[in-house]
Structures are given as structure tokens and as C-alpha cells.
Design a protein around this motif. Structure first.
Motif, PDB file in Angstrom:
ATOM      1  N   TYR A 196     -88.501 121.558  -1.453  1.00 30.40           N
ATOM      2  CA  TYR A 196     -87.790 122.353  -2.687  1.00 30.40           C
ATOM      3  C   TYR A 196     -86.362 122.553  -2.689  1.00 30.40           C
ATOM      4  O   TYR A 196     -85.807 123.339  -2.981  1.00 30.40           O
ATOM      5  CB  TYR A 196     -88.464 123.850  -2.719  1.00 30.40           C
ATOM      6  CG  TYR A 196     -89.696 123.601  -3.252  1.00 30.40           C
ATOM      7  CD1 TYR A 196     -90.356 123.535  -4.531  1.00 30.40           C
ATOM      8  CD2 TYR A 196     -90.984 123.734  -2.248  1.00 30.40           C
ATOM      9  CE1 TYR A 196     -91.615 123.428  -5.008  1.00 30.40           C
ATOM     10  CE2 TYR A 196     -92.215 123.658  -2.762  1.00 30.40           C
ATOM     11  CZ  TYR A 196     -92.664 123.598  -3.773  1.00 30.40           C
ATOM     12  OH  TYR A 196     -93.895 123.546  -4.327  1.00 30.40           O
ATOM     13  N   THR A 197     -85.631 121.616  -1.785  1.00 27.27           N
ATOM     14  CA  THR A 197     -84.425 121.716  -1.693  1.00 27.27           C
ATOM     15  C   THR A 197     -83.702 119.942  -1.808  1.00 27.27           C
ATOM     16  O   THR A 197     -84.425 119.336  -0.889  1.00 27.27           O
ATOM     17  CB  THR A 197     -83.682 122.157  -0.540  1.00 27.27           C
ATOM     18  OG1 THR A 197     -82.216 122.268  -0.412  1.00 27.27           O
ATOM     19  CG2 THR A 197     -84.054 121.480   0.365  1.00 27.27           C
ATOM     20  N   THR A 198     -82.592 119.803  -2.496  1.00 27.66           N
ATOM     21  CA  THR A 198     -82.164 118.426  -2.663  1.00 27.66           C
ATOM     22  C   THR A 198     -81.822 117.808  -1.200  1.00 27.66           C
ATOM     23  O   THR A 198     -82.116 116.678  -0.989  1.00 27.66           O
ATOM     24  CB  THR A 198     -81.030 118.509  -3.912  1.00 27.66           C
ATOM     25  OG1 THR A 198     -81.394 118.872  -4.811  1.00 27.66           O
ATOM     26  CG2 THR A 198     -80.527 116.945  -3.933  1.00 27.66           C
ATOM     27  N   LEU A 199     -81.218 118.761  -0.225  1.00 23.24           N
ATOM     28  CA  LEU A 199     -80.686 117.943   0.803  1.00 23.24           C
ATOM     29  C   LEU A 199     -81.958 117.119   1.411  1.00 23.24           C
ATOM     30  O   LEU A 199     -81.593 116.117   1.925  1.00 23.24           O
ATOM     31  CB  LEU A 199     -80.375 119.089   1.653  1.00 23.24           C
ATOM     32  CG  LEU A 199     -79.965 118.915   3.125  1.00 23.24           C
ATOM     33  CD1 LEU A 199     -78.743 117.767   3.186  1.00 23.24           C
ATOM     34  CD2 LEU A 199     -79.469 120.012   3.907  1.00 23.24           C
ATOM     35  N   PHE A 200     -83.157 117.598   1.774  1.00 22.83           N
ATOM     36  CA  PHE A 200     -84.317 116.921   2.047  1.00 22.83           C
ATOM     37  C   PHE A 200     -84.972 116.225   1.191  1.00 22.83           C
ATOM     38  O   PHE A 200     -85.357 114.698   1.374  1.00 22.83           O
ATOM     39  CB  PHE A 200     -85.159 117.846   2.723  1.00 22.83           C
ATOM     40  CG  PHE A 200     -84.590 118.460   3.990  1.00 22.83           C
ATOM     41  CD1 PHE A 200     -84.934 117.793   5.320  1.00 22.83           C
ATOM     42  CD2 PHE A 200     -83.820 119.597   4.220  1.00 22.83           C
ATOM     43  CE1 PHE A 200     -84.545 118.361   6.531  1.00 22.83           C
ATOM     44  CE2 PHE A 200     -83.358 120.132   5.119  1.00 22.83           C
ATOM     45  CZ  PHE A 200     -83.566 119.539   6.279  1.00 22.83           C
ATOM     46  N   ASP A 201     -85.248 116.581  -0.196  1.00 25.40           N
ATOM     47  CA  ASP A 201     -86.001 115.897  -0.990  1.00 25.40           C
ATOM     48  C   ASP A 201     -85.307 114.813  -1.739  1.00 25.40           C
ATOM     49  O   ASP A 201     -85.950 113.640  -1.970  1.00 25.40           O
ATOM     50  CB  ASP A 201     -86.438 116.860  -2.174  1.00 25.40           C
ATOM     51  CG  ASP A 201     -87.531 117.890  -1.886  1.00 25.40           C
ATOM     52  OD1 ASP A 201     -88.215 117.785  -0.951  1.00 25.40           O
ATOM     53  OD2 ASP A 201     -87.574 118.851  -2.387  1.00 25.40           O
ATOM     54  N   GLU A 202     -83.930 114.591  -2.059  1.00 25.13           N
ATOM     55  CA  GLU A 202     -83.472 113.232  -2.230  1.00 25.13           C
ATOM     56  C   GLU A 202     -83.529 112.304  -1.267  1.00 25.13           C
ATOM     57  O   GLU A 202     -83.263 111.245  -1.506  1.00 25.13           O
ATOM     58  CB  GLU A 202     -81.939 113.519  -2.618  1.00 25.13           C
ATOM     59  CG  GLU A 202     -81.143 113.988  -1.161  1.00 25.13           C
ATOM     60  CD  GLU A 202     -79.327 113.818  -1.704  1.00 25.13           C
ATOM     61  OE1 GLU A 202     -79.277 113.927  -2.684  1.00 25.13           O
ATOM     62  OE2 GLU A 202     -78.686 113.857  -0.633  1.00 25.13           O
ATOM     63  N   ASN A 203     -83.736 112.589   0.044  1.00 23.90           N
ATOM     64  CA  ASN A 203     -83.892 111.702   1.194  1.00 23.90           C
ATOM     65  C   ASN A 203     -85.252 111.032   1.148  1.00 23.90           C
ATOM     66  O   ASN A 203     -85.831 110.676   2.246  1.00 23.90           O
ATOM     67  CB  ASN A 203     -83.304 111.959   2.319  1.00 23.90           C
ATOM     68  CG  ASN A 203     -81.788 112.082   2.281  1.00 23.90           C
ATOM     69  OD1 ASN A 203     -81.222 111.070   2.014  1.00 23.90           O
ATOM     70  ND2 ASN A 203     -81.275 113.368   2.505  1.00 23.90           N
ATOM     71  N   ALA A 204     -86.173 111.492   0.313  1.00 25.38           N
ATOM     72  CA  ALA A 204     -87.592 111.000   0.279  1.00 25.38           C
ATOM     73  C   ALA A 204     -87.897 110.118  -1.024  1.00 25.38           C
ATOM     74  O   ALA A 204     -88.956 109.821  -1.248  1.00 25.38           O
ATOM     75  CB  ALA A 204     -88.646 112.204   0.345  1.00 25.38           C
ATOM     76  N   SER A 205     -86.913 110.058  -1.789  1.00 29.23           N
ATOM     77  CA  SER A 205     -87.281 109.550  -3.144  1.00 29.23           C
ATOM     78  C   SER A 205     -85.903 108.650  -3.780  1.00 29.23           C
ATOM     79  O   SER A 205     -84.796 109.341  -3.565  1.00 29.23           O
ATOM     80  CB  SER A 205     -87.546 110.522  -4.052  1.00 29.23           C
ATOM     81  OG  SER A 205     -87.457 110.183  -5.407  1.00 29.23           O
ATOM     82  N   CYS A 206     -86.014 107.713  -4.462  1.00 25.42           N
ATOM     83  CA  CYS A 206     -84.758 107.356  -5.104  1.00 25.42           C
ATOM     84  C   CYS A 206     -84.485 108.402  -6.081  1.00 25.42           C
ATOM     85  O   CYS A 206     -85.275 109.099  -6.460  1.00 25.42           O
ATOM     86  CB  CYS A 206     -85.130 106.214  -5.994  1.00 25.42           C
ATOM     87  SG  CYS A 206     -85.313 104.556  -5.110  1.00 25.42           S
ATOM     88  N   HIS A 207     -82.942 108.491  -6.453  1.00 24.51           N
ATOM     89  CA  HIS A 207     -82.690 109.520  -7.048  1.00 24.51           C
ATOM     90  C   HIS A 207     -81.427 109.154  -8.035  1.00 24.51           C
ATOM     91  O   HIS A 207     -80.744 108.149  -7.604  1.00 24.51           O
ATOM     92  CB  HIS A 207     -82.333 111.033  -6.346  1.00 24.51           C
ATOM     93  CG  HIS A 207     -81.350 110.790  -5.184  1.00 24.51           C
ATOM     94  ND1 HIS A 207     -81.800 110.344  -4.034  1.00 24.51           N
ATOM     95  CD2 HIS A 207     -79.901 110.952  -4.997  1.00 24.51           C
ATOM     96  CE1 HIS A 207     -80.772 110.255  -3.052  1.00 24.51           C
ATOM     97  NE2 HIS A 207     -79.750 110.502  -3.828  1.00 24.51           N
TER      98      HIS A 207
END
Length: 409
Positions: free
Chosen positions: A334-345
Motif C-alpha cells: 500500500y505504498t508506491t516505494l515498495f509496490d512499484e518494485n513489484a510491478s511494471c508501472h
């Protein structure tokens, strides 16, 4: 096996040595939530041990922030924070480094009238623009790391008992940032070498367009002439390397502002302005968002898109394989810092000047002429999936597979 104290020491060391890479005689500015004081104190000590001249700490408090949104008069959100902007810009021009320690509460502003949030985002973005341009142009060193707050841990590990939630989030952060390894500096060196190799391969191909398909997405993104694929490891204006965010698994570049067409669907919630936006779609025509839907947070998404002229256009395209460490953890942060590094964005808003050849030496007008989007915001949203396919299209029409089934082809 390292104990908690050793991992926390490693984490602080990574923030100082790999993140901002503080240099002797340099000033370090730390922006952090008050709950992260334990980590802040370690960072301050390690920065001085590395030769810092001054470490300036600016604390915030989510309770104070929420109280302001609930009780302050509406016109206070229209008052520019000029004092803050002037100080940060002055420090940046004098060569300071900037470290943000985020302690995300994804629901902090849930229930707050959306206009108050939008006003604050718009006015702050306009006022802080000169400072943010120095950061986004990599003129100075900057980095972002995280510290688990109780509210954030409860959101991520809602099924665990309250006394376990913080520990579980700490374990996840340490693993994702490689702070749990005996030699985290060496581990990051090897990891960044791998990301650099990906960038080299993409830059050698000189793709003109990218075509995305999968999970409700059919999107074509044109890339500007002279675009550069980068990773979060960067070099500042004085030639000093730094790492803009820890963790990182992405390689990224800038899209051509007017060259985005089709539809994209989100695959993870987006926490923006203290509210969650979930299960949303964006439709683009000639670069601009012309339509959108959202199962949750529609008003918040609308305010983001309407923030300024550039917030309805893309400023970043980033590739992250589905089978990467953060993705395979199965944790939704639920925070971009981590979630963006689990997915193309992708990112709505400003493009990074350094993702264009000689971009850091260009004026705003020159960057715009090259098709680089300008905005007071930059907001990443996740759209990668196990079904994602991405093709690179060259000037002569040749198509090269980049991703298949969510991973590098």
C-alpha cells in the motif's frame, strides 16, 4: 543470522552510503515522520561518521497532519509554503543531500474533503517546483527509505495480531532492501550491475514504441528521440553516485508526451494524498487521459488528473518483472516505494530530465520541445501482471519481444 539491531544498522548504513552517499563536508537533510526517530538517530550518527558537516532533521507527525485537515480553515490550504520552499532550494543549491524516511499510513486522509487535499497538493507542488526540479534533474543526491508505523503495519498485515504486525513489516523491509544480508553494500553493488545490464540492452535497441497487452491493458507508448533507459542508481551534478530509492527493481525511461494511446488498467491499489485509489482504468488519446474509471477513490483520481496541465499525461514508463523479489513475497505494501518494485508501472506527471540525452542541460522549454512532460506532480501507478506482454517496435517496424507472461523475454 543477523539480529534486529544488526539489520537496522545495515539499513541505516545503506541509506547513508548507498542511498544519498554522503560526502565529507556535505550537509544532509533528513525528512521523516516522528515515529521513525530510532532510525533517524542511526542515520545521523552514520552520516557524521562518514564526514557530514551538518545533519538537519525535519520531523512530521501524521496525527498533526490529520488534525490540520480536519480543523484548519480551508483558505490555509491555499497559502504557499514559501518558507519551506526557499530553505530547501537554498540547501540544494549549496549541494546538500536529501533523505526522506517515509512511514506511510495509506488511509491517513480517508474521509477528508477532496478539495482540501487537492488544494494542498496543487499549491505545494507549485511552490516547491524549483526544489523538486533540482532533485528530478539529479543535480543533487536524494533517496527514499521506509520505516514501519503501527498504522501502516496494521494495513499490510491485518490478519496478524497487533503485537506481530510491526515485526512482520520490519522483516519484509529488511529482506526487500537486502539489509538482512551480511554484506548489504556488496549485495546492492551486484544487484545494480544487473539493472545496468538491462538498461544497456534496451538502449542498444533504440525502440520507437512500446506496445503493452494483458489484464485489461492495450496501450501503445511512443518514446522520444534520444530517450535513455535508466535505473535508480544515478550520478549527481558533481559526479557522485547515489540511489534514489531503496528498494528498487526497475528500469525506466520517459514517454513522448503526445505519443500515448489506448487503455491501461491498474493491478495494485494506489495510495495518493492519504487515500486509496483501486481498480482503475485510464484511457489515453495523443498522450492525454480522456476518460477514467475507478471502483474506489474516483474523486481522488479525478483531482490527481486535474492537478495541472501535465498531470493528465505520462512522465515515466518503468519495467519490473513479475518474478522479482518484492513481487514474489506476495505482500501488498500500500505504498508506491515498495509496490512499484513489484510491478511494471507508469507515472502521471513530470518526466525526469536525465532520461533524455543532454536533458539535464536543457531548459524547460527545450525539454517540452523534445516531448518531455512538465508537471508539479509525479505519481507512479502499478499496471504489471503475470499476463503482461510488451513488444518493442523499432523505426523500421521490426518488433522485438521485451516481456512475455510478466517477465523479461
Amino acid at each position: 543470522m543477523l539480529d534486529f539491531k544488526q539489520k537496522l544498522e545495515n539499513y541505516a548504513l545503506l541509506a547513508v552510503k548507498i542511498g544519498v552517499n554522503i560526502q565529507p563536508g556535505q550537509t544532509l537533510v533528513v525528512n521523516a515522520d516522528i515515529v521513525s526517530a530510532e532510525l533517524v538517530r542511526l542515520v545521523v550518527r552514520k552520516a557524521y561518521e562518514a564526514g557530514a558537516k551538518l545533519v538537519k532533521v525535519n520531523y512530521s507527525d501524521e496525527v498533526v497532519t490529520r488534525t490540520r485537515y480536519d480543523l484548519a480553515p480551508s483558505d490555509s490550504f491555499l497559502e504557499p509554503p514559501q518558507w519551506q520552499a526557499d530553505e530547501l532550494e537554498d540547501l540544494a543549491k549549496k549541494g546538500a543531500a536529501f533523505l526522506s524516511i517515509t512511514s506511510t499510513n495509506p488511509d491517513l486522509l480517508n474521509g477528508v474533503e477532496s478539495g482540501r487535499i487537492a488544494d494542498n497538493q496543487r499549491i505545494s507542488g507549485q511552490t516547491l517546483a524549483p526544489y523538486r526540479e533540482l532533485l528530478m534533474g539529479n543535480h543533487v543526491s536524494w533517496s527514499i527509505v521506509a520505516f514501519p508505523s503501527a498504522s501502516w503495519a496494521a494495513k499490510v498485515f491485518s490478519e496478524a495480531s497487533p503485537d506481530q504486525q510491526i515485526d512482520l513489516l520490519w522483516d519484509a523491509i529488511f529482506k526487500a532492501t537486502r539489509a538482512d544480508q551480511a554484506d548489504p553494500i556488496q549485495a546492492w553493488s551486484q544487484h545494480l550491475d544487473g539493472l545496468k545490464a538491462r538498461c544497456t540492452a534496451l538502449n542498444d535497441n533504440k525502440f520507437r514504441k512500446l506496445h503493452y497487452t494483458g489484464h485489461g491493458t492495450d496501450l501503445t507508448i511512443e518514446l522520444p528521440e534520444g530517450h535513455i533507459w535508466c535505473q535508480a542508481g544515478a550520478v549527481n551534478g558533481k559526479g557522485v553516485p547515489f540511489l534514489a530509492n531503496i528498494p528498487t527493481e526497475e528500469v525506466f525511461t520517459a514517454p513522448l508526451k503526445s505519443g500515448v494511446n489506448g487503455k491501461v488498467s491498474s493491478t495494485k491499489p494506489l495510495s495518493y494524498g492519504g487515500n486509496l485509489i483501486d481498480n482503475f482504468t485510464l484511457t489515453f488519446e495523443n498522450g492525454k487521459v480522456t476518460d477514467f474509471t475507478a471502483e474506489k477513490g474516483s474523486e481522488t483520481l479525478a483531482s490527481l488528473i486535474a492537478l495541472d496541465e501535465g498531470s493528465a499525461y505520462l512522465g515515466e514508463v518503468a519495467l519490473v518483472p513479475f518474478h522479482s523479489p518484492i513481487s514474489e513475497s506476495g505482500i501488498l505494501y500500500y505504498t508506491t516505494l515498495f509496490d512499484e518494485n513489484a510491478s511494471c508501472h507508469l507515472a502521471l506527471g513530470a518526466a525526469y530530465a536525465f532520461t533524455l540525452q543532454e536533458g539535464t542541460t536543457m531548459t524547460k522549454e527545450q525539454l517540452q520541445e523534445k516531448g518531455m512532460n512538465q508537471s508539479h506532480t509525479h505519481v507512479d501507478f502499478m499496471m504489471g501482471s503475470p499476463e503482461m506482454s510488451i513488444d518493442g517496435i523499432k523505426d523500421d517496424g521490426t518488433t522485438v519481444p521485451i516481456f512475455r507472461d510478466g517477465d523479461w523475454a
